[in-house]
Design a protein around this motif. Structure first.
Motif, PDB file in Angstrom:
ATOM      1  N   ASP A  41       0.589  -1.234  -0.125  1.00 52.49           N
ATOM      2  CA  ASP A  41      -0.087  -0.142  -0.099  1.00 52.49           C
ATOM      3  C   ASP A  41       0.794   1.358  -0.222  1.00 52.49           C
ATOM      4  O   ASP A  41       0.416   2.486  -0.507  1.00 52.49           O
ATOM      5  CB  ASP A  41      -0.863   0.026   1.083  1.00 52.49           C
ATOM      6  N   LEU A  42       2.099   1.040   0.528  1.00 55.24           N
ATOM      7  CA  LEU A  42       2.868   2.393   0.663  1.00 55.24           C
ATOM      8  C   LEU A  42       3.446   2.642  -0.619  1.00 55.24           C
ATOM      9  O   LEU A  42       3.387   3.826  -1.013  1.00 55.24           O
ATOM     10  CB  LEU A  42       4.131   2.183   1.727  1.00 55.24           C
ATOM     11  N   VAL A  43       3.629   1.547  -1.504  1.00 54.27           N
ATOM     12  CA  VAL A  43       4.225   1.814  -2.844  1.00 54.27           C
ATOM     13  C   VAL A  43       3.058   2.506  -3.502  1.00 54.27           C
ATOM     14  O   VAL A  43       3.539   3.545  -4.340  1.00 54.27           O
ATOM     15  CB  VAL A  43       4.722   0.610  -3.429  1.00 54.27           C
ATOM     16  N   ARG A  44       1.954   2.116  -3.474  1.00 52.03           N
ATOM     17  CA  ARG A  44       0.884   2.678  -4.401  1.00 52.03           C
ATOM     18  C   ARG A  44       0.598   4.114  -3.739  1.00 52.03           C
ATOM     19  O   ARG A  44       0.288   5.152  -4.668  1.00 52.03           O
ATOM     20  CB  ARG A  44      -0.525   1.957  -3.890  1.00 52.03           C
ATOM     21  N   PHE A  45       0.768   4.373  -2.718  1.00 47.51           N
ATOM     22  CA  PHE A  45       0.379   5.531  -1.986  1.00 47.51           C
ATOM     23  C   PHE A  45       1.386   6.606  -2.659  1.00 47.51           C
ATOM     24  O   PHE A  45       0.960   7.700  -2.929  1.00 47.51           O
ATOM     25  CB  PHE A  45       0.419   5.431  -0.484  1.00 47.51           C
ATOM     26  N   LEU A  46       2.639   6.152  -2.500  1.00 49.26           N
ATOM     27  CA  LEU A  46       3.780   7.303  -2.988  1.00 49.26           C
ATOM     28  C   LEU A  46       3.372   7.463  -4.381  1.00 49.26           C
ATOM     29  O   LEU A  46       3.726   8.745  -4.831  1.00 49.26           O
ATOM     30  CB  LEU A  46       5.140   6.764  -2.500  1.00 49.26           C
ATOM     31  N   ARG A  47       3.404   6.293  -5.450  1.00 54.35           N
ATOM     32  CA  ARG A  47       3.078   6.715  -6.592  1.00 54.35           C
ATOM     33  C   ARG A  47       1.892   7.539  -7.083  1.00 54.35           C
ATOM     34  O   ARG A  47       1.912   8.200  -7.955  1.00 54.35           O
ATOM     35  CB  ARG A  47       3.047   5.413  -7.191  1.00 54.35           C
ATOM     36  N   ALA A  48       0.770   7.318  -6.196  1.00 56.52           N
ATOM     37  CA  ALA A  48      -0.336   8.054  -6.283  1.00 56.52           C
ATOM     38  C   ALA A  48      -0.188   9.650  -6.046  1.00 56.52           C
ATOM     39  O   ALA A  48      -0.833  10.445  -6.842  1.00 56.52           O
ATOM     40  CB  ALA A  48      -1.513   7.525  -5.555  1.00 56.52           C
ATOM     41  N   THR A  49       0.524   9.838  -4.715  1.00 61.76           N
ATOM     42  CA  THR A  49       0.616  11.112  -4.463  1.00 61.76           C
ATOM     43  C   THR A  49       1.789  11.967  -4.713  1.00 61.76           C
ATOM     44  O   THR A  49       1.815  13.139  -4.917  1.00 61.76           O
ATOM     45  CB  THR A  49       0.574  11.030  -2.948  1.00 61.76           C
ATOM     46  N   GLY A  50       2.778  11.347  -4.981  1.00 60.11           N
ATOM     47  CA  GLY A  50       4.154  12.008  -5.276  1.00 60.11           C
ATOM     48  C   GLY A  50       4.731  13.134  -4.510  1.00 60.11           C
ATOM     49  O   GLY A  50       4.733  14.214  -4.901  1.00 60.11           O
ATOM     50  N   MET A 202      -5.403  13.898  -7.011  1.00 62.39           N
ATOM     51  CA  MET A 202      -5.641  12.477  -7.631  1.00 62.39           C
ATOM     52  C   MET A 202      -4.891  11.473  -6.503  1.00 62.39           C
ATOM     53  O   MET A 202      -3.847  11.653  -6.150  1.00 62.39           O
ATOM     54  CB  MET A 202      -5.256  12.380  -8.901  1.00 62.39           C
ATOM     55  N   ASP A 203      -5.844  10.298  -6.384  1.00 63.70           N
ATOM     56  CA  ASP A 203      -5.279   9.373  -5.636  1.00 63.70           C
ATOM     57  C   ASP A 203      -5.507   7.981  -6.193  1.00 63.70           C
ATOM     58  O   ASP A 203      -6.337   8.024  -7.119  1.00 63.70           O
ATOM     59  CB  ASP A 203      -5.607   9.344  -4.315  1.00 63.70           C
ATOM     60  N   GLU A 204      -4.978   6.691  -5.696  1.00 65.23           N
ATOM     61  CA  GLU A 204      -5.145   5.547  -6.462  1.00 65.23           C
ATOM     62  C   GLU A 204      -6.646   4.934  -6.462  1.00 65.23           C
ATOM     63  O   GLU A 204      -7.258   4.315  -7.124  1.00 65.23           O
ATOM     64  CB  GLU A 204      -4.090   4.421  -5.779  1.00 65.23           C
ATOM     65  N   ASN A 205      -7.379   5.637  -5.109  1.00 60.88           N
ATOM     66  CA  ASN A 205      -8.711   5.063  -5.027  1.00 60.88           C
ATOM     67  C   ASN A 205      -9.663   5.613  -5.951  1.00 60.88           C
ATOM     68  O   ASN A 205     -10.394   5.059  -6.573  1.00 60.88           O
ATOM     69  CB  ASN A 205      -9.334   5.249  -3.607  1.00 60.88           C
TER      70      ASN A 205
END
Length: 399
Positions: A41-50, A202-205
Motif C-alpha cells: 500500500d505504501l508503494v501505491r500511496f507514494l506513486r499516487a501522491t508523489g 488524484m489518488d489511487e482510489n
C-alpha cells in the motif's frame, strides 16, 4: 508550493497539523492516511501522491521508522517529518538517530512550522524526490478528422499492453468527438474531464473509479461532448505526473484541433505520431501540422504514420515524404472490413491480419526505441506540389 502527505492514525493530531500547515501557505496536503500502510500500500500511496514531504506519526516508533526506511527506498529525496502529541526526549533521540531531521509536536506553533518548512524547501531544492516514472508518453495526432487516428492509438496501446509487465494507459483527449469509448463499447459515467478536475488531488482510489481496465490496459474515455471544457496546463502536468508514476506506457489520443491543452500534451510527449492517409486533403493538413510543430520546436519528436494505404497508390510514398519533408515512419494497409469487425465486437483489430501485424510492428518499434525506416525511392513529385495560382483545368492539387 510543496506537496505533502500525512500518515497518522491519530485523527485529531492529523487535523491540528493540517490546520497549522494551511496557515503557512507553503505546503498543500494532498492526502492524509489514518493508518500505517503495508509495504504494498505504501508503494501505491507514494506513486499516487508523489509527495515532497511525508509527515509521519511516531505514535508507534518501530512501525514509523520501518516506514521511513521504505519511503527512502521507494522515493529517495522525499523529506520525512516526525509528528507526535508531545516532544518526548527518548522519541526525539530515536528519530534523529534514524536520520529524520524535523520533529513536530503539539502545540504546532506557526513560526516554528514556517522555519522548518523553509529548511525543507532548501533541502528539496538541492535534492528533489525521485520516484520511478516512465518517459514513454505517446501522443497520437490526426492530420484531419477521419484519418483513423483513434484506431491506430487504440490498437497500438493494446499491443503494448500485451507485453509482460507493461501497464499501459490510453486516454482520449478528443473532447469534440472522442471515439475510444464507442470503439470499446464502454459505458462509464467518468471521463478525462473528471480526471483533470481532480488532478491536483488524484489518488489511487479515485483513479480506479475513473478508468476501465482491459487486462494491462487502462482506458480513460473522453466522455460526453464537451468542446468548451477548459483544461489548464497545471491540470495536465498533475495528471501526467500521476500517470507517469503508475504506468510504463501512456498513450494520448488527441483531436487535432490544437487546443492549448493539446499543445501542453505535445510538449510532454516523448514521441508524437502524426497520422494521415494518402489522400491529398489529409497530406496537405499533415504538412500544415508539421509546419506548426516546427514552430514549437517539436519536429524532432514527430513520426508520420500513413494509414489506409493501398497496394497501388496514386501518390508514391517517396513523393509523400518529399511533400512533408520527413520520412514516413510506418504504413498501415487499408482494412475496412477488419476495422468494422473490431468496432462491432468492441475489440482490437485481429492481430493475425496484415493491419494487426502493422500495429504489432509499431508497438515493437516503440518498445525498442527503433529507428525510422529508410525513406523510399523518389518518383514524380509534381502531383503534390503546392499551387501558387488556381489551376486552369481539373486535377489533384494541394493548396
Amino acid at each position: 508550493m510543496l506537496r505533502g502527505v500525512i500518515i497518522c492514525p491519530d485523527k485529531d493530531l492529523s487535523a491540528d497539523l493540517q490546520d497549522t500547515l494551511a496557515e503557512t501557505h507553503r505546503i498543500g496536503i494532498v492526502r492524509a492516511l489514518d493508518r500505517y500502510p503495508s509495504e504494498v500500500d505504501l508503494v501505491r500511496f507514494l506513486r499516487a501522491t508523489g509527495p515532497d514531504v511525508v509527515f509521519l506519526s511516531v505514535e508507534s516508533v518501530r512501525t514509523a521508522l520501518e516506514l521511513a526506511t521504505r519511503i527512502e527506498s521507494q522515493a529517495p529525496g522525499t523529506q520525512i517529518v516526525a509528528i507526535h502529541r508531545a516532544c518526548e526526549p527518548d522519541t526525539l533521540l530515536v528519530t534523529m538517530r534514524a536520520g529524520i531531521r524535523e520533529f513536530f509536536a503539539r502545540p504546532f506553533e506557526l513560526d516554528a512550522t514556517q522555519q522548518a518548512l523553509h529548511r525543507l524547501e532548501e533541502l528539496l531544492q538541492r535534492t528533489p524526490p525521485t520516484i520511478a516514472s516512465t518517459e514513454t508518453v505517446l501522443a497520437f495526432l490526426p492530420s484531419k478528422a477521419g484519418v483513423g487516428c483513434s484506431t491506430v492509438a487504440l490498437n497500438t496501446a493494446m499491443m503494448l499492453a500485451q507485453v509482460p509487465d507493461t501497464k499501459t494507459l490510453l486516454a482520449d483527449f478528443d473532447l469534440n468527438c472522442g471515439m475510444i469509448a464507442f470503439m470499446l463499447q464502454m459505458d462509464s459515467q467518468y471521463s478525462v474531464t473528471s480526471a483533470v478536475e481532480n488532478a491536483h488531488q488524484m489518488d489511487e482510489n479515485l483513479w480506479e473509479k475513473l478508468v476501465k481496465s482491459f487486462g494491462q490496459l487502462d482506458v480513460l474515455p473522453a466522455g460526453t461532448l464537451a468542446p468548451g471544457f477548459r483544461i489548464d496546463a497545471l491540470q495536465i502536468r498533475y495528471l501526467l505526473e500521476f500517470a507517469r508514476r503508475n504506468y510504463k506506457v501512456i498513450c494520448l489520443d488527441l483531436s487535432g484541433m490544437m487546443e492549448k491543452f493539446s499543445i501542453e500534451i505535445l510538449h510532454e510527449a516523448s514521441q508524437i505520431f502524426l497520422v494521415c492517409t494518402p489522400e491529398v486533403p489529409s497530406l496537405h493538413m499533415a504538412r500544415e501540422r508539421l509546419r506548426f510543430l516546427r514552430t514549437l520546436d517539436l519536429a524532432d519528436r514527430v513520426n508520420v504514420l500513413l494509414n489506409r494505404t493501398q497496394r497501388h497508390t496514386l501518390v508514391p510514398i517517396a513523393e509523400i515524404e518529399k511533400l512533408l519533408d520527413v520520412p514516413v515512419y510506418m504504413t498501415f494497409p487499408n482494412d475496412y472490413l477488419g476495422v468494422h469487425k473490431a468496432l462491432t465486437s468492441g475489440k482490437n483489430v485481429n492481430p493475425s491480419s496484415d493491419l494487426g501485424a502493422g500495429f504489432r510492428a509499431l508497438a515493437a518499434a516503440i518498445r525498442s526505441g527503433g529507428k525510422q525506416p529508410e525513406p523510399a525511392k523518389s518518383g514524380f513529385m509534381e502531383l503534390l506540389r503546392s499551387r501558387k495560382k488556381p489551376a486552369a483545368k481539373p486535377g489533384i492539387l494541394v493548396s
